[in-house]
Motif scaffolding. Structure first.
Motif, PDB file in Angstrom:
ATOM      1  N   VAL A 163       0.844  -1.198   0.000  1.00  0.00           N
ATOM      2  CA  VAL A 163       0.000   0.000   0.000  1.00  0.00           C
ATOM      3  C   VAL A 163       0.878   1.247   0.000  1.00  0.00           C
ATOM      4  N   PRO A 164       0.891   1.997  -1.113  1.00  0.00           N
ATOM      5  CA  PRO A 164       1.655   3.253  -1.114  1.00  0.00           C
ATOM      6  C   PRO A 164       0.945   4.280  -0.239  1.00  0.00           C
ATOM      7  N   ARG A 165       1.727   5.120   0.404  1.00  0.00           N
ATOM      8  CA  ARG A 165       1.137   6.135   1.276  1.00  0.00           C
ATOM      9  C   ARG A 165       1.893   7.446   1.142  1.00  0.00           C
ATOM     10  N   GLY A 166       1.150   8.530   1.021  1.00  0.00           N
ATOM     11  CA  GLY A 166       1.749   9.852   1.011  1.00  0.00           C
ATOM     12  C   GLY A 166       1.659  10.429   2.405  1.00  0.00           C
ATOM     13  N   SER A 167       0.790  11.448   2.572  1.00  0.00           N
ATOM     14  CA  SER A 167       0.636  12.067   3.882  1.00  0.00           C
ATOM     15  C   SER A 167      -0.519  11.476   4.680  1.00  0.00           C
ATOM     16  N   GLY A 168      -1.278  10.573   4.072  1.00  0.00           N
ATOM     17  CA  GLY A 168      -2.388   9.966   4.796  1.00  0.00           C
ATOM     18  C   GLY A 168      -3.547  10.911   5.058  1.00  0.00           C
ATOM     19  N   THR A 169      -3.698  11.963   4.241  1.00  0.00           N
ATOM     20  CA  THR A 169      -4.829  12.883   4.416  1.00  0.00           C
ATOM     21  C   THR A 169      -6.035  12.460   3.585  1.00  0.00           C
ATOM     22  N   ALA A 193      -8.207   4.999   1.043  1.00  0.00           N
ATOM     23  CA  ALA A 193      -7.394   4.462  -0.053  1.00  0.00           C
ATOM     24  C   ALA A 193      -5.988   4.089   0.406  1.00  0.00           C
ATOM     25  N   ALA A 194      -5.495   4.724   1.476  1.00  0.00           N
ATOM     26  CA  ALA A 194      -4.142   4.414   1.951  1.00  0.00           C
ATOM     27  C   ALA A 194      -4.168   3.472   3.152  1.00  0.00           C
ATOM     28  N   VAL A 195      -5.340   2.920   3.443  1.00  0.00           N
ATOM     29  CA  VAL A 195      -5.458   2.001   4.590  1.00  0.00           C
ATOM     30  C   VAL A 195      -5.093   0.581   4.154  1.00  0.00           C
ATOM     31  N   SER A 211      -7.714  21.800  -0.603  1.00  0.00           N
ATOM     32  CA  SER A 211      -7.766  22.566   0.642  1.00  0.00           C
ATOM     33  C   SER A 211      -6.749  22.037   1.641  1.00  0.00           C
ATOM     34  N   SER A 212      -6.352  20.788   1.474  1.00  0.00           N
ATOM     35  CA  SER A 212      -5.368  20.168   2.356  1.00  0.00           C
ATOM     36  C   SER A 212      -3.945  20.403   1.876  1.00  0.00           C
ATOM     37  N   GLN A 213      -3.735  21.393   1.012  1.00  0.00           N
ATOM     38  CA  GLN A 213      -2.463  21.500   0.286  1.00  0.00           C
ATOM     39  C   GLN A 213      -1.237  21.702   1.174  1.00  0.00           C
ATOM     40  N   ILE A 259       2.337  15.263  -3.209  1.00  0.00           N
ATOM     41  CA  ILE A 259       2.139  15.163  -4.657  1.00  0.00           C
ATOM     42  C   ILE A 259       1.825  13.721  -5.054  1.00  0.00           C
ATOM     43  N   GLY A 260       2.487  12.754  -4.423  1.00  0.00           N
ATOM     44  CA  GLY A 260       2.187  11.345  -4.719  1.00  0.00           C
ATOM     45  C   GLY A 260       0.736  11.020  -4.417  1.00  0.00           C
ATOM     46  N   GLY A 261       0.245  11.521  -3.283  1.00  0.00           N
ATOM     47  CA  GLY A 261      -1.157  11.312  -2.929  1.00  0.00           C
ATOM     48  C   GLY A 261      -2.085  12.032  -3.897  1.00  0.00           C
ATOM     49  N   ASN A 262      -1.686  13.227  -4.329  1.00  0.00           N
ATOM     50  CA  ASN A 262      -2.485  13.972  -5.316  1.00  0.00           C
ATOM     51  C   ASN A 262      -2.574  13.190  -6.626  1.00  0.00           C
ATOM     52  N   VAL A 263      -1.451  12.590  -7.021  1.00  0.00           N
ATOM     53  CA  VAL A 263      -1.461  11.771  -8.235  1.00  0.00           C
ATOM     54  C   VAL A 263      -2.349  10.552  -7.998  1.00  0.00           C
ATOM     55  N   GLY A 264      -2.224   9.950  -6.821  1.00  0.00           N
ATOM     56  CA  GLY A 264      -3.025   8.764  -6.499  1.00  0.00           C
ATOM     57  C   GLY A 264      -4.514   9.042  -6.582  1.00  0.00           C
ATOM     58  N   THR A 265      -4.931  10.222  -6.121  1.00  0.00           N
ATOM     59  CA  THR A 265      -6.371  10.511  -6.063  1.00  0.00           C
ATOM     60  C   THR A 265      -6.848  11.417  -7.195  1.00  0.00           C
ATOM     61  N   ASN A 266      -5.940  11.890  -8.039  1.00  0.00           N
ATOM     62  CA  ASN A 266      -6.296  12.902  -9.049  1.00  0.00           C
ATOM     63  C   ASN A 266      -6.968  14.085  -8.357  1.00  0.00           C
ATOM     64  N   ALA A 267      -6.258  14.629  -7.392  1.00  0.00           N
ATOM     65  CA  ALA A 267      -6.825  15.651  -6.514  1.00  0.00           C
ATOM     66  C   ALA A 267      -7.279  16.893  -7.281  1.00  0.00           C
ATOM     67  N   GLY A 268      -8.297  17.517  -6.719  1.00  0.00           N
ATOM     68  CA  GLY A 268      -8.779  18.791  -7.244  1.00  0.00           C
ATOM     69  C   GLY A 268      -8.616  19.859  -6.192  1.00  0.00           C
ATOM     70  N   GLY A 269      -9.273  20.974  -6.402  1.00  0.00           N
ATOM     71  CA  GLY A 269      -9.224  22.077  -5.449  1.00  0.00           C
ATOM     72  C   GLY A 269     -10.014  23.232  -6.033  1.00  0.00           C
ATOM     73  N   GLY A 324     -15.874  13.681  -6.889  1.00  0.00           N
ATOM     74  CA  GLY A 324     -15.308  14.731  -7.726  1.00  0.00           C
ATOM     75  C   GLY A 324     -13.806  14.816  -7.587  1.00  0.00           C
ATOM     76  N   GLU A 325     -13.285  14.440  -6.388  1.00  0.00           N
ATOM     77  CA  GLU A 325     -11.839  14.589  -6.183  1.00  0.00           C
ATOM     78  C   GLU A 325     -11.269  13.709  -5.082  1.00  0.00           C
ATOM     79  N   HIS A 326     -12.067  13.227  -4.166  1.00  0.00           N
ATOM     80  CA  HIS A 326     -11.484  12.413  -3.089  1.00  0.00           C
ATOM     81  C   HIS A 326     -11.224  10.990  -3.530  1.00  0.00           C
TER      82      HIS A 326
HETATM   83  C1  LIG Z   1      -9.053  18.983   5.557  1.00  0.00           C
HETATM   84  C2  LIG Z   1      -8.959  18.254   4.281  1.00  0.00           C
HETATM   85  C3  LIG Z   1      -9.256  18.927   3.108  1.00  0.00           C
HETATM   86  C4  LIG Z   1      -9.166  18.273   1.882  1.00  0.00           C
HETATM   87  N1  LIG Z   1      -9.434  18.970   0.733  1.00  0.00           N
HETATM   88  C5  LIG Z   1      -9.284  18.371  -0.454  1.00  0.00           C
HETATM   89  C6  LIG Z   1      -9.506  19.086  -1.670  1.00  0.00           C
HETATM   90  O1  LIG Z   1      -9.831  20.264  -1.682  1.00  0.00           O
HETATM   91  N2  LIG Z   1      -9.353  18.420  -2.840  1.00  0.00           N
HETATM   92  C7  LIG Z   1      -8.973  17.110  -2.877  1.00  0.00           C
HETATM   93  O2  LIG Z   1      -8.831  16.570  -3.968  1.00  0.00           O
HETATM   94  N3  LIG Z   1      -8.752  16.414  -1.751  1.00  0.00           N
HETATM   95  C8  LIG Z   1      -8.891  17.006  -0.545  1.00  0.00           C
HETATM   96  N4  LIG Z   1      -8.662  16.286   0.593  1.00  0.00           N
HETATM   97  C9  LIG Z   1      -8.305  14.857   0.514  1.00  0.00           C
HETATM   98  C10 LIG Z   1      -6.787  14.543   0.453  1.00  0.00           C
HETATM   99  O3  LIG Z   1      -6.015  15.581   1.005  1.00  0.00           O
HETATM  100  C11 LIG Z   1      -6.372  14.268  -0.980  1.00  0.00           C
HETATM  101  O4  LIG Z   1      -7.007  13.080  -1.406  1.00  0.00           O
HETATM  102  C12 LIG Z   1      -4.847  14.123  -1.200  1.00  0.00           C
HETATM  103  O5  LIG Z   1      -4.593  14.017  -2.593  1.00  0.00           O
HETATM  104  C13 LIG Z   1      -4.250  12.945  -0.487  1.00  0.00           C
HETATM  105  O6  LIG Z   1      -2.845  13.120  -0.442  1.00  0.00           O
HETATM  106  P1  LIG Z   1      -1.957  12.326   0.635  1.00  0.00           P
HETATM  107  O7  LIG Z   1      -0.542  12.644   0.384  1.00  0.00           O
HETATM  108  O8  LIG Z   1      -2.463  12.559   1.975  1.00  0.00           O
HETATM  109  O9  LIG Z   1      -2.243  10.831   0.151  1.00  0.00           O
HETATM  110  P2  LIG Z   1      -2.634   9.540   0.983  1.00  0.00           P
HETATM  111  O10 LIG Z   1      -3.885   9.757   1.727  1.00  0.00           O
HETATM  112  O11 LIG Z   1      -1.462   9.056   1.738  1.00  0.00           O
HETATM  113  O12 LIG Z   1      -2.912   8.546  -0.222  1.00  0.00           O
HETATM  114  C14 LIG Z   1      -3.971   8.758  -1.128  1.00  0.00           C
HETATM  115  C15 LIG Z   1      -3.945   7.687  -2.216  1.00  0.00           C
HETATM  116  O13 LIG Z   1      -2.809   7.867  -3.044  1.00  0.00           O
HETATM  117  C16 LIG Z   1      -2.008   6.698  -3.049  1.00  0.00           C
HETATM  118  N5  LIG Z   1      -0.615   7.147  -3.089  1.00  0.00           N
HETATM  119  C17 LIG Z   1       0.016   8.007  -2.247  1.00  0.00           C
HETATM  120  N6  LIG Z   1       1.280   8.189  -2.634  1.00  0.00           N
HETATM  121  C18 LIG Z   1       1.479   7.430  -3.735  1.00  0.00           C
HETATM  122  C19 LIG Z   1       2.591   7.174  -4.585  1.00  0.00           C
HETATM  123  N7  LIG Z   1       3.772   7.757  -4.386  1.00  0.00           N
HETATM  124  N8  LIG Z   1       2.427   6.317  -5.608  1.00  0.00           N
HETATM  125  C20 LIG Z   1       1.242   5.729  -5.844  1.00  0.00           C
HETATM  126  N9  LIG Z   1       0.165   5.930  -5.081  1.00  0.00           N
HETATM  127  C21 LIG Z   1       0.282   6.775  -4.035  1.00  0.00           C
HETATM  128  C22 LIG Z   1      -2.373   5.959  -1.797  1.00  0.00           C
HETATM  129  O14 LIG Z   1      -2.147   4.566  -1.927  1.00  0.00           O
HETATM  130  C23 LIG Z   1      -3.841   6.267  -1.691  1.00  0.00           C
HETATM  131  O15 LIG Z   1      -4.557   5.427  -2.541  1.00  0.00           O
HETATM  132  C24 LIG Z   1      -8.774  16.914   1.850  1.00  0.00           C
HETATM  133  C25 LIG Z   1      -8.468  16.248   3.032  1.00  0.00           C
HETATM  134  C26 LIG Z   1      -8.563  16.889   4.239  1.00  0.00           C
HETATM  135  C27 LIG Z   1      -8.224  16.141   5.472  1.00  0.00           C
END
Ligand SMILES: Cc1cc2nc3c(=O)[nH]c(=O)nc-3n(C[C@H](O)[C@H](O)[C@H](O)COP(=O)(O)OP(=O)(O)OC[C@H]3O[C@@H](n4cnc5c(N)ncnc54)[C@H](O)[C@@H]3O)c2cc1C
Lengths: 351, 485
Positions: free
Chosen positions: B72-78, B83-85, B138-140, B145-155, B418-420
């Protein structure tokens, strides 16, 4: 034998039959991208001309769902009524929505609007073995599941037939205009650098051997000729027996263009993007152009041309080939979809 | 609490040979810590690995493959979906130590960064060059960045600028068998299928990303931010729709309802109108002329809809304050109730108002406080349910309300997220949005990267989604002479 199914279900049924009988199939939209891939491997043409329904047009949500055979020009006419457009799609006479997406053919405005794959929200694909598979979602934003739309975009009919898509629309800009200045290749490159530095988000900055062309869009005050340039038409399309499309890192484009100019070639280069279309006449030209692109950390593919120019249309295969082959096998287990469309080095295949 | 069993020392030995003694964590506390993310659910973590290079990641994945362990890859666990459990005792590969930012490639408008780099740090590192990295969850300040790539994060600013996948030019990825691949890069449209596009948003199920090539965008020459104050949600919703219908896609359009305004104001003292039914925060950017023209449209539409007050941020400090109010919504709610459950779904923008009313109804029906702060411009809702995790009966109501919200969004033609992302949270709901055939095709995409199914198993796809036997077990693809595929 040619096929013109009238519905997504009919496409799926035709492909199921083709897979069962081992008949190869080439999907065709407007045919503007058909002179592509290895020659001689063509099978039955499956035309999408029977798939032209507008399924759902929601201007307020800025989305449009249509069947894949609808001409791009009709999308333009339909969306213009609400002051909207689909800016990422290349517009060629006859081109269809499905064809543009299958070829990932982006418009000249890519510098401002991004590549066409960014505009595909949902796709319905009839797979090579006749399943109808939906991926993505109809809203302007969404991350539900694996990104099938991106996988299908640019797959050149090798995974199945795109039968229906949802597109993300944008408001048309208040004003837009093309500007041109005659220039040698070197002068054009210098002028392009200046325009890129001084203009915020131009739509296109296009270099040709004799001129620089710039497209601007936006508020009226922002759509005025850059210094040394005059209002003009859009640049004419590149003509040649064949066309090679190069992609290099944008910073290497000036080097590529200098080399092509030194070789006396005709080209259309998109500054800031790194795409360069080059006219070619012989297989030797293809090899020479590709050598230049590869030397600049890029790639070169023959995107149009007679069979004689397509002996090696794609060059060295990309990383991840094993994954690509597994994807191909999963979507088209009998291998009937457009065989030979992704073509590379024989040695690599044998290895 | 998770039920982590002590890891057999034998399990750790091979990893210690690669990472040394200190970067393999097998203590109960650490394993417990790494067995959860922002979702309520806990998992079961066998070992935590802290690699510092792609070569180490590759070594770890080979070792995990040898041992048959899930990874299980993990970034910041936010992440908010689980998905990172780690489920079923997998090893967690934390990328938090891979935090180098490469040399900024100004000429190509990009930079290669390691996956542990925090989102906000990228923009901070390039601001002096007049550049920024556009996606701004919002969690920027915390997410990687790895987690953003993992989730295709938005904002908020992804409305006009586009989400993560539109800003990732390429990546280095370690496949589950340890092979290292570079997909994409600064040259546009490399030949073959767009594997780069598939990796983004795959939630760590296709490999471990070890380097990312990010597209950098020029900072806009002009920006203007305005807060619009409405007596009814309907007027606020019509304003959002009206702005877009008038041909303006602002850089961001965010909306908050009363409950959220009250919570945020108590927390940030940004001067938000606590008697408003809704506020809409609009930002336009671009050339000065464009900003002028777009702001005129925004104000006109808002006045037509009966806006009570138009508050234009006078300077950068006021603008920052308004954005701080927006981005601290989550923290603000934590002061009302100890826990909150942040939802994420998208509805067609034209259905926003009606859906908001329905969400309030769901709240009343389940006797829960639901407040809303969301990306109104693209219909991306974030209902936030405040609750107390210690009360199992309340937790049950929270989950039931969550299910009702998902069904509501889908019933008006919306999508699950939409983004989580999907993670564990919405895995089973995937079957509501996709047919078994669709899910089988998605399983094939995953299997093409990870035939053994060891990358982050149990995420995204509901149990039983399988790439058809016929497909993968089928004979080799017929490849004509000279063809790749
Ligand atoms: C207060 C708050 C506000 C938030 N606001 C937003 C928002 O506005 N927009 C938004 O999109 N999200 C938001 N989020 C959700 C979260 O921050 C995002 O999903 C973010 O992209 C996760 O990044 P992370 O580093 O914490 O990843 P993690 O939670 O550690 O991992 C997320 C996923 O990515 C995978 N992953 C991580 N690193 C890698 C890697 N190097 N290679 C392959 N896979 C990897 C993990 O396996 C997991 O599936 C918010 C969360 C909180 C707590």
């Amino acid at each position: 034998m040619d096929l013109t199914p009238r519905s997504p279900d009919a496409v799926a049924a035709a492909l199921a039959r083709a897979s069962r009988d081992g008949l190869t199939v080439d999907p065709r939209g407007g045919g503007t991208k058909s002179r592509r891939g290895l020659p001689g491997s063509a099978g039955t043409v499956l035309s999408t001309a029977g798939l032209t329904r507008v399924v759902d047009h929601a201007p307020g949500d800025m989305t449009l769902t249509v069947e894949a055979g609808l001409p791009v020009a009709e999308v333009a006419a339909l969306t213009a009524r609400d002051g909207q457009w689909w800016p990422q799609a290349e517009e060629r006479p006859g081109a269809t929505v499905g064809g543009v997406l299958a070829a990932a053919a982006s418009a000249r405005g890519r510098l401002r609007h991004g590549p066409v794959r960014d505009s595909l929200l949902e796709v319905v694909l009839a797979t090579g073995d006749g399943r109808l598979v939906k991926g993505g979602g109809r809203t302007v934003k969404g991350v539900a599941g694996y990104d099938l739309p991106r996988l299908v975009c640019g797959s050149l009919g090798t995974l199945g037939v795109i039968v229906q898509v949802t597109l993300k629309l944008w408001p048309r800009p208040a004003e837009s205009g093309w500007y041109c200045a005659e220039a040698t290749a070197a002068e054009a490159a210098a002028l392009a650098a200046r325009v890129m530095a001084e203009t915020y988000r131009p739509a296109s900055v296009v270099l040709t051997p004799q001129a620089l062309w710039v497209a601007l869009e936006g508020a009226a005050a922002d759509v005025a000729p850059p210094a040394g340039m005059a209002a003009s038409e859009a640049p004419p399309g590149l003509a040649g027996a064949g066309i090679v499309e190069c992609g290099v890192p944008p910073a290497r484009l000036a080097d590529l263009v200098a080399g092509l100019a030194a070789d006396g070639r005709d080209y259309e280069a998109w500054a800031g993007v790194g795409t360069c279309l080059v006219a070619v006449a012989t297989a030797g030209d293809v090899a020479a152009v590709r050598e230049r692109a590869l030397a600049l950390d890029g790639h070169a593919q023959v995107v149009d041309g007679p069979p004689g120019l397509r002996a090696d249309p794609f060059g060295p295969p990309p990383p991840g080939l094993a994954i690509m082959r597994r994807l191909k096998r999963a979507f088209d287990p009998a291998g009937v979809m457009s065989p030979g469309r992704f073509v590379g080095d024989v040695q690599e295949v044998a290895a | 609490m998770s039920t982590t069993l002590p890891a057999p020392a034998a399990l750790a030995a091979g990893f210690r040979a690669i990472l040394g003694p200190d970067r393999v964590l097998d203590g109960a506390v650490e394993r417990d810590l790494y067995s959860r993310d922002g979702l309520v659910t806990d998992g079961d973590c066998a070992l935590v690995l802290l690699p510092e290079t792609a070569a180490e990641v590759s070594g770890c994945l080979r070792e995990a493959a040898r041992l048959g362990l899930a990874v299980v890859p993990r970034g910041s666990g936010t992440g908010l979906t689980g998905a990172a459990v780690p489920l079923e005792g997998g090893v967690v590969v934390s990328l938090a130590r891979m935090r180098r930012i490469g040399e900024v490639d100004v000429a190509n408008g990009c930079v290669w960064v390691e996956p542990g780099v925090l989102n906000l740090d990228v923009s901070a590192a390039v601001a002096h060059l007049g550049l920024h990295y556009a996606p701004d969850p919002s969690s920027q300040a915390a997410c990687s960045i790895g987690g953003n790539v993992g989730t295709n994060a938005g904002g908020p600013h992804c409305l006009a600028a586009g989400v993560t996948v539109q800003h990732v030019l390429g990546m280095e990825i370690v496949l589950p068998d340890g092979e290292v691949l570079v997909l994409g890069g600064p040259a546009p449209d490399p030949p073959g299928y767009d594997l780069r596009g598939v990796v983004v948003g795959a939630e760590g199920t296709v490999g471990v990303v070890t380097r990312v090539c990010l597209r950098l965008s020029p900072l806009p020459p002009a920006v203007r931010t305005v807060l619009l104050d409405f007596a009814t949600t309907a007027e606020a919703g019509s304003t959002v729709g009206g702005i877009i219908a008038a041909g303006v896609v602002p850089a961001a359009i965010e909306m908050m309802d009363t409950g959220m305004i009250v919570a945020v104001e108590a927390f940030t003292h940004a001067g938000l109108p606590t008697d408003a039914a809704a506020v809409v925060l609009v930002e336009v950017d671009g050339s000065p002329a464009q900003v002028e023209a777009q702001m005129a449209v925004v104000e006109r539409v808002a006045r037509e809809q009966g806006v009570r007050q138009v508050r234009v941020a006078r300077d950068e400090a006021e603008r920052a304050l308004l954005w701080k109010a927006r981005k601290s919504a989550f923290g603000a709610v934590a002061r009302i109730r100890p826990n909150s459950y942040l939802h994420d779904c998208v509805v067609p923008r034209t259905r926003l108002v009606e859906v908001l009313h329905e969400i309030q109804r769901i709240g009343r029906e389940h006797d829960l406080l639901i407040v809303n702060v969301f990306h109104a411009g693209d219909g991306n809702l974030h209902p936030l349910i405040a609750y107390d995790r210690r009360d199992p009966e309340e937790v049950a109501r929270v989950l039931a309300a969550g299910d009702a919200i998902v069904e509501l969004c889908l019933s008006v033609g919306g999508v699950l997220s939409g983004e989580h992302g999907i993670g564990i949270e919405k895995r089973d709901a995937m079957a509501l949005a996709f047919s078994p055939t669709d899910l089988a095709a998605q399983a094939c995409v995953r299997a093409a990267f990870d035939p053994a199914g060891r990358m982050n198993p149990g995420k995204v796809l509901p149990a039983g989604s399988r790439c058809g036997e016929a497909a993968l077990a089928g004979r080799e693809v017929h490849v004509p002479d000279g063809a790749w595929i």
